[in-house]
Design a protein around this motif. Structure first.
Motif, mmCIF file in Angstrom:
data_model
loop_
_atom_site.group_PDB
_atom_site.id
_atom_site.type_symbol
_atom_site.label_atom_id
_atom_site.label_comp_id
_atom_site.label_asym_id
_atom_site.label_seq_id
_atom_site.Cartn_x
_atom_site.Cartn_y
_atom_site.Cartn_z
ATOM 1 N N LYS A 277 0.849 -1.190 0.000
ATOM 2 C CA LYS A 277 0.000 0.000 0.000
ATOM 3 C C LYS A 277 0.882 1.236 0.000
ATOM 4 N N TYR A 278 0.529 2.202 -0.851
ATOM 5 C CA TYR A 278 1.335 3.402 -1.000
ATOM 6 C C TYR A 278 0.478 4.656 -0.902
ATOM 7 N N VAL A 279 1.131 5.761 -0.581
ATOM 8 C CA VAL A 279 0.519 7.081 -0.635
ATOM 9 C C VAL A 279 1.313 7.903 -1.644
ATOM 10 N N VAL A 280 0.623 8.357 -2.679
ATOM 11 C CA VAL A 280 1.246 9.167 -3.728
ATOM 12 C C VAL A 280 0.788 10.611 -3.538
ATOM 13 N N THR A 281 1.720 11.526 -3.365
ATOM 14 C CA THR A 281 1.392 12.924 -3.112
ATOM 15 C C THR A 281 1.468 13.744 -4.390
ATOM 16 N N ILE A 282 0.365 14.420 -4.703
ATOM 17 C CA ILE A 282 0.335 15.401 -5.789
ATOM 18 C C ILE A 282 0.493 16.773 -5.137
ATOM 19 N N ASP A 283 1.551 17.507 -5.515
ATOM 20 C CA ASP A 283 1.815 18.768 -4.822
ATOM 21 C C ASP A 283 0.892 19.884 -5.301
ATOM 22 N N SER A 284 1.067 21.075 -4.753
ATOM 23 C CA SER A 284 0.177 22.201 -5.038
ATOM 24 C C SER A 284 0.285 22.687 -6.480
ATOM 25 N N GLU A 337 -2.262 16.969 -2.313
ATOM 26 C CA GLU A 337 -3.277 15.942 -2.077
ATOM 27 C C GLU A 337 -2.623 14.570 -2.081
ATOM 28 N N ASP A 338 -2.992 13.742 -1.093
ATOM 29 C CA ASP A 338 -2.479 12.376 -1.010
ATOM 30 C C ASP A 338 -3.467 11.409 -1.659
ATOM 31 N N ILE A 339 -2.930 10.524 -2.496
ATOM 32 C CA ILE A 339 -3.738 9.525 -3.191
ATOM 33 C C ILE A 339 -3.314 8.132 -2.736
ATOM 34 N N TYR A 340 -4.286 7.345 -2.317
ATOM 35 C CA TYR A 340 -4.011 5.985 -1.863
ATOM 36 C C TYR A 340 -3.911 5.042 -3.058
ATOM 37 N N LEU A 341 -2.880 4.198 -3.057
ATOM 38 C CA LEU A 341 -2.672 3.228 -4.140
ATOM 39 C C LEU A 341 -2.202 1.912 -3.549
ATOM 40 N N GLU A 342 -2.843 0.822 -3.955
ATOM 41 C CA GLU A 342 -2.417 -0.506 -3.524
ATOM 42 C C GLU A 342 -2.160 -1.367 -4.753
ATOM 43 N N ILE A 343 -0.987 -1.951 -4.801
ATOM 44 C CA ILE A 343 -0.631 -2.790 -5.952
ATOM 45 C C ILE A 343 -0.261 -4.193 -5.482
ATOM 46 N N TRP A 344 -0.441 -5.127 -6.395
ATOM 47 C CA TRP A 344 -0.071 -6.526 -6.141
ATOM 48 C C TRP A 344 0.658 -7.044 -7.364
ATOM 49 N N ILE A 345 1.754 -7.747 -7.129
ATOM 50 C CA ILE A 345 2.547 -8.299 -8.227
ATOM 51 C C ILE A 345 2.452 -9.817 -8.170
ATOM 52 N N ASP A 346 1.885 -10.407 -9.212
ATOM 53 C CA ASP A 346 1.767 -11.863 -9.277
ATOM 54 C C ASP A 346 3.138 -12.502 -9.471
ATOM 55 N N ASP A 347 3.171 -13.824 -9.279
ATOM 56 C CA ASP A 347 4.427 -14.553 -9.441
ATOM 57 C C ASP A 347 4.972 -14.434 -10.863
ATOM 58 N N ASN A 348 4.063 -14.230 -11.822
ATOM 59 C CA ASN A 348 4.504 -14.102 -13.215
ATOM 60 C C ASN A 348 4.919 -12.663 -13.570
ATOM 61 N N GLY A 349 4.901 -11.789 -12.550
ATOM 62 C CA GLY A 349 5.345 -10.417 -12.781
ATOM 63 C C GLY A 349 4.232 -9.459 -13.173
#
Length: 356
Positions: A277-284, A337-349
């Motif tokens: 899980k990540y937080v990506v910040t978009i600045d002003s 503004e902070d944007i929530y992002l969740e990623i998953w990487i499968d075994d095959n990439g």
């Protein structure tokens, strides 16, 4: 991938933004010749799941019983916290000219908090428990007015008392008098403790809402208040279309935009598994200024190798730094503004978007 996070285990229900009923607003508007503005918003409360140390049970049966008890307790705590702390709150009101607008500045609450030295349920004769509910935890609503370029408190009413377009003036006077004493003159109290901005919506387009108090409209009238005195009035646009900027009016679409850019530049490298899980910040200014994992510094230090953490953060930031979005403002001032992002990487990439 963090050892305290696996695939998503729990999903939380949506909660709706509090709004006064149309009939309630029309009655009050008719009584005072005011116009109301509001929007209907949804928000999804998001919570971090902490790691849990489990003692080894003496038997499979004991383990099963303990786990049932454990999940009942956890779920009770979660749902109670969701309702109490994430419940949308009904607003106070400000009367300005022919307009009456909702405000979430909690101007009276600032005064009460500052003067709360007793630390009990009763404060200046005003009980915070009487009439309080999940959508009005402060136990009252306040009505303010701007007259002769000055900000005043004109009424303190019970939660939802305006549902019939009226309120008990006698009780309101008693409440204000018990708090302010001689400062209550000519049916009002001068609010000399407030510094800040009060915004009036000029359109029905909502840009952002935290689901509890704050709402930002695309076009607003902003009143600048200093020590209770009106110092400036301006009409602002809180959305700026930047040259070659990506549209970000709908916040819920931004994670998909970010993920598509990430997926386009992602290469299957096997050094580390960056599923998390990540937080990506978009600045002003509308640029990606920071990427971080959605955990505290203590959790990161305890559960991550710094080499792994820095690798994943740098990898995401380099893939996203070229993005340029339009600019969002709050009361006319550019904001990040902070944007929530969740990623998953499968075994095959293969990269998957797990953002909810």
């Amino acid at each position: 991938m963090s050892i305290i996070e696996g695939r998503r285990l729990l999903s939380f229900p949506r909660f709706h933004y509090a709004k006064e009923s149309t009939s309630q607003k029309s009655k009050l508007s008719s009584q005072y010749n005011f116009e109301f503005h509001s929007e209907y918003i949804e928000t999804i409360p998001v919570f971090n799941r902490d790691s849990l140390d489990q003692a080894r049970p003496g038997s499979i049966i004991e383990y099963g019983m303990n786990m049932v008890k454990f999940f009942i307790i956890v779920w009770t705590l979660i749902t109670t916290s969701l309702v109490v702390f994430a419940s949308p709150q009904i607003p106070d009101y400000i009367v300005y000219g022919k307009d009456t607008v909702q405000t979430y500045n909690l101007i009276l609450e600032r005064y009460l908090q500052r003067h709360d030295t007793i630390k009990t349920d009763q404060l200046f004769g005003l009980s915070f428990r009487d009439g309080a509910n999940f959508n009005c935890w402060r136990g009252y609503q306040a009505i303010y007015g701007i007259q002769n370029d000055s900000l005043f408190l004109v009424a303190i009413i019970s939660c939802g008392e305006l549902k019939n377009g009226k309120f008990n003036r006698s009780q309101s006077i008693d409440k204000i008098s018990s708090i302010f004493g001689r400062r209550f003159e000519n049916g009002k109290v001068f609010i000399d403790w407030f510094d800040g901005n009060i915004s009036f919506p000029l359109s029905n387009k909502v840009l952002r809402c935290d689901g509890i108090f704050n709402t930002t409209f695309e076009k607003e009238k902003v009143l600048l208040i200093s020590k209770g005195l009106l110092t400036k009035i301006e009409e602002v646009s809180n959305y700026v279309d930047s040259r070659n900027g990506i549209d970000r009016r709908d916040k819920e679409k931004i994670p998909d935009i970010i993920f598509k850019e990430l997926k386009k530049k992602w290469k299957n490298q096997k050094e580390f598994d960056c599923s998390d899980k990540y937080v990506v910040t978009i600045d002003s200014n509308g640029y990606i200024s920071e990427v971080k994992m959605r955990y505290s510094e203590q959790e990161i230090e305890k559960y991550y190798e710094m080499t792994e953490y820095k690798f994943c953060i740098d990898k995401l930031f380099k893939a996203l730094r070229a993005l340029k979005f339009d600019v969002i403002r709050d009361k006319g001032q550019p904001v990040s503004e902070d944007i929530y992002l969740e990623i998953w990487i499968d075994d095959n990439g293969k990269l998957e978007n797990w953002t909810r």
